[in-house]
Design an enzyme around this catalytic site. Sequence first.
Site, PDB file in Angstrom:
ATOM      1  N   HIS A 514       0.767  -1.497  -0.180  1.00  0.00           N
ATOM      2  CA  HIS A 514       0.123  -0.029   0.012  1.00  0.00           C
ATOM      3  C   HIS A 514       0.724   1.183   0.053  1.00  0.00           C
ATOM      4  CE1 HIS A 514      -3.444   2.502   1.695  1.00  0.00           C
ATOM      5  NE2 HIS A 514      -2.460   3.257   2.126  1.00  0.00           N
ATOM      6  N   GLU A 515       1.744   1.301   0.776  1.00  0.00           N
ATOM      7  CA  GLU A 515       2.724   2.488   0.927  1.00  0.00           C
ATOM      8  C   GLU A 515       3.513   2.864  -0.266  1.00  0.00           C
ATOM      9  OE1 GLU A 515       1.918   4.428   2.894  1.00  0.00           O
ATOM     10  OE2 GLU A 515       0.762   3.502   4.374  1.00  0.00           O
ATOM     11  N   HIS A 518       1.594   4.185  -2.965  1.00  0.00           N
ATOM     12  CA  HIS A 518       1.249   5.687  -2.718  1.00  0.00           C
ATOM     13  C   HIS A 518       2.461   6.440  -3.751  1.00  0.00           C
ATOM     14  CE1 HIS A 518      -2.022   6.239  -0.453  1.00  0.00           C
ATOM     15  NE2 HIS A 518      -1.733   5.708   0.789  1.00  0.00           N
ATOM     16  N   ASP A 579      -4.580   0.545  -1.794  1.00  0.00           N
ATOM     17  CA  ASP A 579      -5.164  -0.714  -1.433  1.00  0.00           C
ATOM     18  C   ASP A 579      -4.985  -1.824  -2.450  1.00  0.00           C
ATOM     19  OD1 ASP A 579      -5.725   0.222   0.921  1.00  0.00           O
ATOM     20  OD2 ASP A 579      -7.615   0.488   0.682  1.00  0.00           O
TER      21      ASP A 579
END
Length: 679
Positions: A514-515, A518, A579
């Site tokens: 997820h990170e 980003h 996600d």
Amino acid sequence: MRVHRLLPAFLLLGTVLACAQTDSATKPGPGFSIDNIDKTLDPCLDFYQYACGNWLKTAEIPADQTSWLSFVDLRERNTTILRDILERASADNPGRSAVDQKVGDYYASCMDEKAVDAKGLEPIKPELDRIVAAKDKTALIDAIARVHLIGPSALFNAYSSPDLHNADQVIAFIDQGGLTLPDRDYYIKNDLKMAEMRGHLVEYATQVFTLTGQSTQQAGDSAQTVLRIETALAKASMDRTARRDPKNRDHKMTRDAAFALARNFYLDRYFADVGAPSFSELNVVNPDFFKQVNGVLDSESLDSLKIYVNWQLLNRTAPWLSQPYVDANFKMRQQLTGQKENQARWKRCVSATDNALGEALGQSYVELTFGADGKQRMLKMVDALEKSLDEDIRGLPWMSDDTKKQAKLKLQAIRNKIGYPEVWRDYSSLTIARGDLMGNYLRATEFEAKRDIAKIGKPLDRKEWGMTPPTVNAYYSGSYNEIVFPAGILQPPFFDKTMDDAVNFGGIGVVIGHELTHGFDDQGRKYDPDGNLRDWWTEQDGKEFEKRVSCVADEYGNFVAVDDLKLNGRLTLGENTADNGGARIALMALEHIIADDKTGKEGEKIDGYTPEQRFFLGFGRVWCEKQRPEFARMRVSVDPHSPGKYRINGVVQNMPEFQQAWGCKAGQPMVSANACHVW
């Protein structure tokens, strides 16, 4: 000067989620267990209900909580650990270390409720008197500067942050601010719920002004003044969805041009008051705000502006004043979130100490909870996820080779921060006095504000952290081009050394993915490997990307959050993209581990579930969630994250890998007819 960064994309909204007090013997624990699963349901109809069904039947939201999910459960457990640390540190032992003295005395001062109640309003009266004493609007900016140093961002916001086009250098930023309610929409939308919240704000402000000694009539008039001025600020503010685009926040100007834009702010005087180093350029995040509020400063009387600034300070300090102020403040929070009762004081004091002295308190926390082996395991998983994301990018059919090369450079440049900072923050110049809660609070806030403003004109310190080690969260920063995982989140159900790889990759693996994603979402993709705002995409690839994220925005924009409110697909776009991408690359990493395992054990079933099924079950366990309706409604306006149900179902319905793992068929709800796929 309020410390504020337009940097990170967080895993979870943290500002209104507090630690819950609960009896662990009667609440489901945070770890993974097949007992949470409702096997009477079909995973292809509603995977969230299948993965969380039994948990949802037994879990309850504690009275002092707005929601209940694994983040909050784990945060409570961390709070208990921190309490033990602080109880020991607060013992008046002559042999205490300097770090223990500061955190222990801060906590002890906070816990001395009798002393706090006896002082009433006195601890902040000198600050309130300073505001009242301003003889004209020029002098009022001196009082506002002081308020910025010790607490709220009255009227506007000012802070330091990396230059959007030269991230190695820190510059001054000025920005919109000055609101009490969570978002501009609370002031300008005319629906019944928003109107009710404005009414509650007036009631709250009236009560607080009455406590300060104003008559009922005076207090009511003062509250209306606050609402009028804050409504004007809200109308001038940029909405959250527009602010997601860093290009909308990019307005670098010379000092003279910026100050001329908002002459009534007396910014020359303001920056001198807060002790800013000299500078020639700054970024005006929202020029329209300063143009419009410049007129508000002209039209509002000096007395009205004083009332507003006083209110900002009263509201910010109310939780740490005597009980009547605490009660009034909590009642307002109840209206916004539905929280039934305030937290026990010790929980509030643990949180306050972490906020004020997080990298002092974090040292003992890390010693107790996070060893070198934990860091190595995390780094190994991060490496596996980065390799999967690289593989994913190389295989994208819609992206050109030129852009893929640039994406690889960015991925290779991402820095990983795991557990705790390399260099701890030095608090030696901060005075913490036992028995002086408000003084400690104001001095700690001023210490942090001055530390922030002193960065202006200096090279960026890339070793600095934006979260304290006990925090149950994680983030990606575009300007730093880094992912950060505090020790607080590296525990069950996110990471559990007793569990198989499949469950851990579904938990912390998806969080890592997820990170990382980003860095390539609708905001992150606009920053280059060095953290500069630069378009490294070909024009055609940019169009292809926008087409794919529009699919995600439309899909999530049709999900109903609560009652008649649908999610804002554009506000939640970055988190939803992360996600979806995070789950895909985490599963890819797991498949590589299974394929590379010579023993064959990684591919075996456990409790009747294949590794792929356990991956999705581990993913589901992280987002099992209950929310109070009031809190769910508030989140639609302010939170860029989707509710837990859609963080699960929204992802799996887009994944053919999920459908294959569970034998789902076309036409079933967890099989999207028009599946979205960005990363």
